[in-house]
Design a protein around this motif. Structure first.
Motif, PDB file in Angstrom:
ATOM      1  N   GLN A  65       0.821  -1.197   0.000  1.00  0.00           N
ATOM      2  CA  GLN A  65       0.000   0.000   0.000  1.00  0.00           C
ATOM      3  C   GLN A  65       0.865   1.261   0.000  1.00  0.00           C
ATOM      4  OE1 GLN A  65      -3.235   0.340  -0.439  1.00  0.00           O
ATOM      5  NE2 GLN A  65      -2.943   2.550  -0.382  1.00  0.00           N
ATOM      6  N   LYS A  68       2.113   1.828  -3.465  1.00  0.00           N
ATOM      7  CA  LYS A  68       1.043   2.363  -4.322  1.00  0.00           C
ATOM      8  C   LYS A  68       0.875   3.856  -4.093  1.00  0.00           C
ATOM      9  CE  LYS A  68      -1.869  -1.753  -4.913  1.00  0.00           C
ATOM     10  NZ  LYS A  68      -3.197  -2.354  -4.603  1.00  0.00           N
ATOM     11  N   TYR A  72       1.378   6.811  -6.912  1.00  0.00           N
ATOM     12  CA  TYR A  72       0.385   7.837  -7.239  1.00  0.00           C
ATOM     13  C   TYR A  72       0.967   9.239  -7.064  1.00  0.00           C
ATOM     14  CZ  TYR A  72      -3.142   4.122  -7.066  1.00  0.00           C
ATOM     15  OH  TYR A  72      -3.864   2.989  -7.301  1.00  0.00           O
ATOM     16  N   ASN A 183      -8.925   2.780   2.467  1.00  0.00           N
ATOM     17  CA  ASN A 183      -8.969   2.444   1.041  1.00  0.00           C
ATOM     18  C   ASN A 183     -10.397   2.184   0.575  1.00  0.00           C
ATOM     19  OD1 ASN A 183      -6.237   2.684   0.565  1.00  0.00           O
ATOM     20  ND2 ASN A 183      -5.793   0.547   1.021  1.00  0.00           N
ATOM     21  N   ASN A 184     -11.176   1.495   1.406  1.00  0.00           N
ATOM     22  CA  ASN A 184     -12.576   1.243   1.057  1.00  0.00           C
ATOM     23  C   ASN A 184     -13.354   2.550   0.938  1.00  0.00           C
ATOM     24  OD1 ASN A 184     -12.267  -1.530   0.989  1.00  0.00           O
ATOM     25  ND2 ASN A 184     -12.902  -1.823   3.113  1.00  0.00           N
ATOM     26  N   ILE A 186     -12.090   5.530   0.169  1.00  0.00           N
ATOM     27  CA  ILE A 186     -11.622   6.244  -1.031  1.00  0.00           C
ATOM     28  C   ILE A 186     -12.252   5.656  -2.290  1.00  0.00           C
ATOM     29  CG2 ILE A 186      -9.588   6.692  -2.465  1.00  0.00           C
ATOM     30  CD1 ILE A 186      -7.951   6.859   0.130  1.00  0.00           C
ATOM     31  N   GLN A 187     -12.318   4.331  -2.364  1.00  0.00           N
ATOM     32  CA  GLN A 187     -12.759   3.673  -3.585  1.00  0.00           C
ATOM     33  C   GLN A 187     -14.276   3.622  -3.741  1.00  0.00           C
ATOM     34  OE1 GLN A 187     -10.875  -0.184  -4.037  1.00  0.00           O
ATOM     35  NE2 GLN A 187      -8.907   0.607  -3.326  1.00  0.00           N
ATOM     36  N   HIS A 188     -15.001   3.509  -2.626  1.00  0.00           N
ATOM     37  CA  HIS A 188     -16.422   3.200  -2.754  1.00  0.00           C
ATOM     38  C   HIS A 188     -17.391   4.203  -2.125  1.00  0.00           C
ATOM     39  CE1 HIS A 188     -14.975  -0.664  -4.133  1.00  0.00           C
ATOM     40  NE2 HIS A 188     -14.379  -0.893  -2.971  1.00  0.00           N
ATOM     41  N   LYS A 190     -17.608   7.642  -1.850  1.00  0.00           N
ATOM     42  CA  LYS A 190     -17.911   8.981  -2.406  1.00  0.00           C
ATOM     43  C   LYS A 190     -18.031  10.011  -1.278  1.00  0.00           C
ATOM     44  CE  LYS A 190     -20.354   7.107  -6.420  1.00  0.00           C
ATOM     45  NZ  LYS A 190     -21.622   7.088  -7.201  1.00  0.00           N
ATOM     46  N   THR A 226     -18.090  -9.233  -2.668  1.00  0.00           N
ATOM     47  CA  THR A 226     -17.580  -7.880  -2.465  1.00  0.00           C
ATOM     48  C   THR A 226     -17.409  -7.561  -0.991  1.00  0.00           C
ATOM     49  OG1 THR A 226     -19.868  -7.096  -2.587  1.00  0.00           O
ATOM     50  CG2 THR A 226     -18.551  -6.939  -4.595  1.00  0.00           C
TER      51      THR A 226
END
Length: 262
Positions: A65, A68, A72, A183-184, A186-188, A190, A226
């Motif tokens: 992580q 990553k 970025y 991370n969850n 950030i990604q999902h 909104k 998921t």
């Protein structure tokens, strides 16, 4: 009243049986105790091995992580700074001394900012060093990095003291749980705001992460593939004798609380 020979024989026989049975029960008890003790030791050893395996995997995930994040930032931040530096240098007209001086000053500023960013990235490369400063410092550093994106408003309730536990393995798993939850979000999620609290509550260490995102159906998500991320959060919390509480409502964000014995 005199005791008859028959009664004496019966008494001796009964006494003999008692003395014979007692050692058998004692031996059986010792065998059962040793068997349970051995089983307990085997279970304890298995738990230690499980923790060591999970800790190794967690350390690798923390490093992954971190890399990553660095990738970025190299692309989005330092790359942009260096591009601006190149453009500024290529646009210098030596005949215009005033503009040249301004652009050189800008290049110096961009270079200084790039150097500062590279130094910050070098700190992130050493995730072990980051965690060696304590869970609080590691979380604060990660949140400071997120603030730079201007995507989220970060609210971090700082604890009264930085050091919660001397168990580096437990802190590593706690930090990875924090990373996974973030991370969850950030990604999902909104979300636009993230609220993080790290505190000692009685005899437990409590990490609470809340967001103002779209939320989700917890039960339905856990039932689907998921939901593996949520299962991992619960599983890892259990490995360090902790619990993970996941609450979310569609349209009202989410709250995840990790509680671990202090």
């Amino acid at each position: 009243m005199p005791i008859s020979p028959k009664e004496i024989v019966s008494l001796i026989g009964l006494t003999s049986i008692v003395f014979l049975i007692a050692p058998i029960f004692l031996i059986r008890y010792v065998l059962l105790y040793n068997r349970k003790k051995k089983k307990h030791e085997e279970e304890k050893l298995a738990m230690v091995k499980t923790l060591e395996t999970e800790l190794l995997r967690t350390q690798m995930e923390v490093q992954e992580q971190t890399l990553k994040t660095i990738a970025y930032d190299l692309h989005d931040n330092i790359g942009q700074l260096l591009s601006l530096t190149t453009i500024t240098l290529s646009s210098i007209n030596l005949d215009d001394k005033v503009k040249t001086a301004e652009k050189i000053a800008l290049v110096e500023d961009l270079t200084a900012r790039s150097t500062k960013e590279v130094k910050a990235l070098s700190r992130m490369l050493h995730s072990e060093e980051l965690l060696s400063r304590g869970l609080f410092s590691a979380i604060e550093f990660e949140l400071d990095w997120m603030k730079r994106s201007d995507r989220f408003t970060i609210n971090f309730k700082k604890p009264k003291f930085e050091s919660f536990t001397e168990d580096a393995g437990k802190e590593t798993i706690m930090f990875r749980l924090f990373q996974e939850i973030i991370n969850n979000i950030i990604q999902h999620s909104k979300a636009t705001e993230i609220f993080v609290t790290l505190e000692q509550v009685e005899s437990s260490l409590k990490l609470t992460i809340r967001d103002n995102g779209v939320g989700f159906d917890v039960d339905a998500t856990l039932k689907r593939k998921t939901g593996m991320g949520l299962y991992n959060i619960k599983k890892r919390a259990a490995i360090i004798n902790g619990t993970a509480s996941i609450d979310s409502t569609r349209g009202a964000g989410s709250v995840i609380t990790i509680t671990v014995p202090y």
